[in-house]
Each structure stands twice: as structure tokens, then as C-alpha cells.
Design an enzyme around this catalytic site. Sequence first.
Site, PDB file in Angstrom:
ATOM      1  N   CYS A  49      18.919  19.066   1.836  1.00 54.80           N
ATOM      2  CA  CYS A  49      20.079  19.810   2.317  1.00 54.80           C
ATOM      3  C   CYS A  49      19.527  20.820   3.319  1.00 54.80           C
ATOM      4  CB  CYS A  49      20.821  20.477   1.176  1.00 54.80           C
ATOM      5  SG  CYS A  49      19.895  21.788   0.435  1.00 54.80           S
ATOM      6  N   ARG A 108      24.032  18.331  -4.709  1.00 53.67           N
ATOM      7  CA  ARG A 108      22.683  18.014  -5.176  1.00 53.67           C
ATOM      8  C   ARG A 108      22.530  18.300  -6.665  1.00 53.67           C
ATOM      9  NH1 ARG A 108      18.613  17.337  -3.378  1.00 53.67           N
ATOM     10  NH2 ARG A 108      17.649  18.697  -4.916  1.00 53.67           N
ATOM     11  N   ASP A 152      18.178  33.139  -3.717  1.00 49.83           N
ATOM     12  CA  ASP A 152      19.594  33.035  -3.322  1.00 49.83           C
ATOM     13  C   ASP A 152      20.110  34.331  -2.715  1.00 49.83           C
ATOM     14  OD1 ASP A 152      20.507  30.893  -6.121  1.00 49.83           O
ATOM     15  OD2 ASP A 152      19.496  30.498  -4.231  1.00 49.83           O
ATOM     16  N   LYS A 154      28.336  30.426 -10.903  1.00 49.97           N
ATOM     17  CA  LYS A 154      28.307  29.024 -10.443  1.00 49.97           C
ATOM     18  C   LYS A 154      27.106  28.314 -11.060  1.00 49.97           C
ATOM     19  CE  LYS A 154      26.336  27.858  -6.383  1.00 49.97           C
ATOM     20  NZ  LYS A 154      25.335  26.778  -6.464  1.00 49.97           N
ATOM     21  N   ASN A 155      25.931  28.911 -10.943  1.00 51.85           N
ATOM     22  CA  ASN A 155      24.712  28.234 -11.411  1.00 51.85           C
ATOM     23  C   ASN A 155      24.569  28.286 -12.922  1.00 51.85           C
ATOM     24  OD1 ASN A 155      24.270  27.670  -8.770  1.00 51.85           O
ATOM     25  ND2 ASN A 155      22.661  29.202  -8.468  1.00 51.85           N
ATOM     26  N   ILE A 206      10.313  29.992  -2.029  1.00 55.68           N
ATOM     27  CA  ILE A 206      10.883  28.917  -2.851  1.00 55.68           C
ATOM     28  C   ILE A 206      11.326  27.715  -2.018  1.00 55.68           C
ATOM     29  CG2 ILE A 206      12.688  28.339  -4.543  1.00 55.68           C
ATOM     30  CD1 ILE A 206      10.715  30.390  -5.622  1.00 55.68           C
ATOM     31  N   ARG A 253      14.111  19.449  -0.930  1.00 55.30           N
ATOM     32  CA  ARG A 253      14.542  19.503  -2.336  1.00 55.30           C
ATOM     33  C   ARG A 253      14.330  18.178  -3.083  1.00 55.30           C
ATOM     34  NH1 ARG A 253      20.002  22.885  -2.732  1.00 55.30           N
ATOM     35  NH2 ARG A 253      19.276  23.218  -4.867  1.00 55.30           N
ATOM     36  N   PRO A 254      13.095  17.778  -3.243  1.00 52.09           N
ATOM     37  CA  PRO A 254      12.795  16.534  -3.980  1.00 52.09           C
ATOM     38  C   PRO A 254      13.171  16.656  -5.458  1.00 52.09           C
ATOM     39  CG  PRO A 254      10.796  17.761  -3.543  1.00 52.09           C
ATOM     40  CD  PRO A 254      11.887  18.476  -2.809  1.00 52.09           C
ATOM     41  N   ILE A 255      13.146  15.524  -6.163  1.00 50.35           N
ATOM     42  CA  ILE A 255      13.460  15.548  -7.608  1.00 50.35           C
ATOM     43  C   ILE A 255      12.289  14.978  -8.414  1.00 50.35           C
ATOM     44  CG2 ILE A 255      15.969  15.419  -7.285  1.00 50.35           C
ATOM     45  CD1 ILE A 255      15.756  12.377  -7.842  1.00 50.35           C
ATOM     46  N   ASP A 256      11.095  15.030  -7.821  1.00 49.26           N
ATOM     47  CA  ASP A 256       9.920  14.443  -8.497  1.00 49.26           C
ATOM     48  C   ASP A 256       9.638  15.082  -9.851  1.00 49.26           C
ATOM     49  OD1 ASP A 256       9.415  16.688  -6.813  1.00 49.26           O
ATOM     50  OD2 ASP A 256       7.282  16.404  -7.107  1.00 49.26           O
ATOM     51  N   LEU A 257       9.861  16.377  -9.976  1.00 50.57           N
ATOM     52  CA  LEU A 257       9.584  17.040 -11.274  1.00 50.57           C
ATOM     53  C   LEU A 257      10.592  16.582 -12.334  1.00 50.57           C
ATOM     54  CD1 LEU A 257       8.830  20.681 -10.034  1.00 50.57           C
ATOM     55  CD2 LEU A 257       7.171  18.933 -10.734  1.00 50.57           C
ATOM     56  N   ARG A 278      32.061  27.009  -1.666  1.00 45.65           N
ATOM     57  CA  ARG A 278      31.381  26.228  -2.720  1.00 45.65           C
ATOM     58  C   ARG A 278      30.936  27.147  -3.857  1.00 45.65           C
ATOM     59  NH1 ARG A 278      27.143  21.776  -1.012  1.00 45.65           N
ATOM     60  NH2 ARG A 278      27.034  21.885  -3.284  1.00 45.65           N
TER      61      ARG A 278
HETATM   62  C1  EPZ Z   1      18.644  26.029  -8.519  1.00 45.87           C
HETATM   63  O1  EPZ Z   1      18.386  24.943  -7.634  1.00 45.87           O
HETATM   64  C2  EPZ Z   1      19.892  26.698  -7.981  1.00 45.87           C
HETATM   65  N1  EPZ Z   1      21.010  25.773  -8.005  1.00 45.87           N
HETATM   66  C3  EPZ Z   1      19.640  27.183  -6.563  1.00 45.87           C
HETATM   67  O2  EPZ Z   1      20.806  27.883  -6.120  1.00 45.87           O
HETATM   68  C4  EPZ Z   1      18.468  28.166  -6.582  1.00 45.87           C
HETATM   69  O3  EPZ Z   1      18.181  28.568  -5.252  1.00 45.87           O
HETATM   70  C5  EPZ Z   1      17.239  27.478  -7.196  1.00 45.87           C
HETATM   71  O4  EPZ Z   1      17.567  26.975  -8.510  1.00 45.87           O
HETATM   72  C6  EPZ Z   1      16.062  28.434  -7.329  1.00 45.87           C
HETATM   73  O5  EPZ Z   1      16.423  29.513  -8.132  1.00 45.87           O
HETATM   74  C7  EPZ Z   1      21.680  25.571  -9.169  1.00 45.87           C
HETATM   75  O6  EPZ Z   1      21.353  26.135 -10.196  1.00 45.87           O
HETATM   76  C8  EPZ Z   1      22.858  24.638  -9.119  1.00 45.87           C
HETATM   77  P1  EPZ Z   1      14.468  24.418  -8.172  1.00 45.87           P
HETATM   78  P2  EPZ Z   1      17.263  23.842  -8.002  1.00 45.87           P
HETATM   79  O7  EPZ Z   1      14.382  23.078  -8.804  1.00 45.87           O
HETATM   80  O8  EPZ Z   1      17.291  23.577  -9.453  1.00 45.87           O
HETATM   81  C9  EPZ Z   1      11.129  22.393  -5.506  1.00 45.87           C
HETATM   82  C10 EPZ Z   1      22.533  28.434  -4.635  1.00 45.87           C
HETATM   83  O9  EPZ Z   1      22.516  28.949  -3.512  1.00 45.87           O
HETATM   84  N2  EPZ Z   1      11.308  21.214  -6.380  1.00 45.87           N
HETATM   85  O10 EPZ Z   1      14.054  25.617  -8.973  1.00 45.87           O
HETATM   86  O11 EPZ Z   1      17.394  22.701  -7.082  1.00 45.87           O
HETATM   87  C11 EPZ Z   1      12.341  22.589  -4.606  1.00 45.87           C
HETATM   88  O12 EPZ Z   1      12.238  21.783  -3.447  1.00 45.87           O
HETATM   89  C12 EPZ Z   1      21.537  27.353  -4.992  1.00 45.87           C
HETATM   90  O13 EPZ Z   1      23.324  28.763  -5.557  1.00 45.87           O
HETATM   91  C13 EPZ Z   1      10.422  20.146  -6.250  1.00 45.87           C
HETATM   92  O14 EPZ Z   1       9.520  20.163  -5.414  1.00 45.87           O
HETATM   93  O15 EPZ Z   1      15.943  24.667  -7.642  1.00 45.87           O
HETATM   94  C14 EPZ Z   1      12.269  24.051  -4.273  1.00 45.87           C
HETATM   95  O16 EPZ Z   1      11.361  24.236  -3.205  1.00 45.87           O
HETATM   96  C15 EPZ Z   1      20.644  26.974  -3.824  1.00 45.87           C
HETATM   97  N3  EPZ Z   1      10.585  19.062  -7.049  1.00 45.87           N
HETATM   98  C16 EPZ Z   1      11.687  24.670  -5.541  1.00 45.87           C
HETATM   99  O17 EPZ Z   1      11.090  23.589  -6.273  1.00 45.87           O
HETATM  100  C17 EPZ Z   1      11.595  19.004  -7.984  1.00 45.87           C
HETATM  101  O18 EPZ Z   1      11.673  17.977  -8.707  1.00 45.87           O
HETATM  102  C18 EPZ Z   1      12.734  25.329  -6.435  1.00 45.87           C
HETATM  103  O19 EPZ Z   1      13.668  24.352  -6.779  1.00 45.87           O
HETATM  104  C19 EPZ Z   1      12.469  20.095  -8.113  1.00 45.87           C
HETATM  105  C20 EPZ Z   1      12.308  21.193  -7.297  1.00 45.87           C
END
Ligand code: EPZ
Length: 427
Positions: free
Chosen positions: A116, A92, A305, A22-23, A327, A121-125, A397
Site C-alpha cells: 500500500c 490489508r 501512526d 479502529k485497530n 517501521i 507490507r509483506p506477510i512473511d511473518l 477509513r
Molecule cells: C498494524 O499494521 C496497524 N494496522 C497499523 O496501522 C500500524 O501502523 C502497524 O500495526 C504498526 O503499529 C492495524 O492494526 C489494522 P506490522 P500491521 O505487522 O499489523 C513489517 C493505521 O494507520 N512486516 O506491525 O500491518 C511491515 O512491513 C495502520 O491505522 C513484515 O516485514 O503492522 C512493517 O514494516 C497503518 N512482515 C512492520 O513490519 C510481516 O509479515 C510493522 O508491521 C508483517 C509485517
Amino acid sequence: MSVLNIRGRQKLEGFLSVQGSKNGALPLMAAALLHEGTTILHNIPHILDVHFMIQILEALGCICTFEGGTLAIDASVLQGAQLPREQVGRMRSSIFLIGPLLGRCQEAVTYQPGGCSIGERPIDLHLWGLRQMNVDITEEEGTICLSTGGLTGKEMTLAFPSVGATENILMAAVKANGTTVIKNAAREPEIVQLCLCLNRMGAKIQGIGSKTLRIDGVTALHDSEWTNQGDRIAAATYLAAVAACGGEAVLHGIEASQLYSVLSVLSLSGCEVFCGTSSVCIRSLEPLRRVPYIRTSPFPGFPTDMQSPILALFSVVPGETVIEETIFENRFQVVGELGKMGAQIETDGTRARICGVRMLHGACVRARDLRGGAALVVAGLAAHGTTRIEDCSHIQRGYEDLEKRLVRLGADIRLEEETQTQSANRA
Ligand code: EPZ
């Protein structure tokens, strides 16, 4: 509402083909937007998130055909760069479409994806990285408008190796003017696959698999095909189920090297694990031992995960196991549901302390997120009696034909699609 009914305590034995990732699939689908032509993806799982992503791509003007496990995406003509609000709200991970849209159209409109159940899960980065590349971003009442006079390659260091932010910036960089260097990039297998697929499409990415990615921008890509990798989290979930129930199974279509951190925990608990070229075999014939401490971290660490499914496994292993989630800030929601089945777990913020019991008992429980739902399946398979898991759309999902695969291993599990009326009558 879909419901899973499980009668537990069946040994699991046999062979299982692992679904496509999926990912892995979702960013590959997003990458297709970068090319004014057709990208063909194989081994794409039939799961809700893939169907949501197809809806978004079609809303943007792509022509998608999805037969068997092959998805062909013709992105020759796009109707615009505004993501459909409804689907963004449901998924998301649509956020990493803005990078390819900027690379293709120099603009994108999306919406704050919102938190969620597992965290804010912010998108600031994501936004910070794109701003480094000459992207103007305005946010008003939840709508995010992005535009650029020309993406400019830049050297940057991510404050955290965010998977999604790495994917977004990487895809924007493919079509940027000049060279982009992403330091402290995520190294998950899904990132490696995305880089390899983009290079097959004509991109120029170096440092694949390392923490530093170097992308030399190109002006055009070409038609290509790619076979998606197996889903390492789905595979690990099935391994945890066999470990919890006892038995022996061979999983085909998975790279063991993507699972080493999980395999080492299962081995420490007393399972026998054998790795083939694209298969993993597990044997769980003896009572398992506790593993004192497990900590989630970015790849190659223990994957977040798998935290919920492993929590379920150690709920039935006598002794104390502590799991630390580093995480996401709210990824222990399943603990309450497992408690209804007799699990003894205490949480305080980032830590869950499990006091494993000899046996869980069946109960009526509810899935609240994807991997928490998978954890309830693992618990139900190991429990004495019948477990009813409601709201299984969360599980659908990310897991393709979960119940069919488990039945093939000998599980007593049935999927029941309740009509609205049945749900209302039961309420
Ligand atoms: C991906 O989510 C995966 N989803 C997630 O899988 C997985 O848990 C996660 O990576 C970590 O491995 C997909 O690939 C579709 P992150 P993503 O950005 O990209 C913080 C599942 O169950 N963060 O690495 O959203 C965030 O809040 C899903 O299959 C910021 O602060 O993960 C989190 O605490 C769930 N600002 C941490 O970083 C940002 O701009 C990791 O998030 C982005 C992230």
C-alpha cells in the site's frame, strides 16, 4: 469523491468524545470467527474499514447487525473459508482473518494483500508463524491456500514484533492442540485488548501485555460481550490539532497510559497536558517550542501512526525537528502535499527534517493514505486561509465523523461529498 474544506486559524476549545479504536475493533471482529456462536462488540466506530470487515464476515456466512456503536456477530454457521478477493484488495488487515479461520475450519484461502502507499507490507511473518503450527501453505498466482490436519501449539520467536502477525498467530493458537508460546510478540494496547477479549470468550492466554504470550489451546469458546477501547491514534490526532491551532480541549473515552509517548512530545513542545482516569486534557496557549528529534518505534515507543500528524504540527513550530520513521519504508508521502501549503521539510529515506515556519497557507491538496490525510487536516486547521483536501475517503477509513467532532471544538471545516459528475467536470 469526498472533499474536506477547512478555513484555518480557528482556536479549538471544548469537549470531545473519542471514537472506538479502529485497530482495536478489526482484530476483535476477526476473533468472532473462532466461536460457533455470537460475539457482541460495543464502541465500534462507523468507519469504512469496519464496514469492509463486516462485508468480509458476511461473505464468510456470519450474520452481522450494527446499530449505534454495537456490532453483533453471529458466526454459528460459516459458508466456507475463502476470503472475498475484492475486499481483501481494499483492506490489508483482512490478512489476520486467516488465523481464526484456521482455528475454526482448519483451512483458509486468501490473496496476497499487496503493498500500500506506506510500504510493501509483506506477510512473511504471518505465514512463517502459521507454518510453525503445522499449517501447509501454497501460494500460486497471488492466491494463498492454507490448510492443517490439526493446529499444533509451538514455541516461536518473531523476528520483529509485528502487530498483525502477533494477532494472527495468537488467534490460531487459541484453538490449537497444546500450548503456543510467542516470544518477541507485539505489545500494542490493541494486542492486550484482543487477549483480554479472547479470555473472556473462554481462551487461556497468559503474559498479556508482555513480550511473551503463552496460549493453552481450548476446544470451544462461548458467547460474550466486549467494549472496545478508545482510539489512541484518533485521540492523539485531535491533540495535535489543538496544539497546532492553540486552545484547550478535554478528550473523553481514552486511556492516557496508551498515549504517554505522544503526550511527552506535546509536553516537550510546551503544551500543558493533564491526564484523567479515561480522559486527557490539553492546553496550548503559548507559542510552541521545537522538539529536536522524534523516532517512531513499536509500543510503548512513539507510534508510527502518529508520525504524519506530528510532522504537520512541527511544520508550524519555528526551529528544526527531525523525525525518524523506523517501521514503514514509505511513510513520508504527505511531505509533498504539506509543501504545497508552505511547509519546509526535507526527507532522505527514513528521516524527515522539518524547518518549522511561522505560518502555513491554505492550498488544494490530496490525501494519499489514512494518516497522511489526517496530517493535512491538522495543517489545514493551523493554516492561514482555506485548504481543500481531496480524496478524503482515505481519512474516512479510520476517523469517525472527524469534521463533526472538529466543528464541536470550533473548527471551520465542511465535508463535501462530490458526485462523480462534479469530480469529472472539475478534472
Ligand atoms: C498494524 O499494521 C496497524 N494496522 C497499523 O496501522 C500500524 O501502523 C502497524 O500495526 C504498526 O503499529 C492495524 O492494526 C489494522 P506490522 P500491521 O505487522 O499489523 C513489517 C493505521 O494507520 N512486516 O506491525 O500491518 C511491515 O512491513 C495502520 O491505522 C513484515 O516485514 O503492522 C512493517 O514494516 C497503518 N512482515 C512492520 O513490519 C510481516 O509479515 C510493522 O508491521 C508483517 C509485517
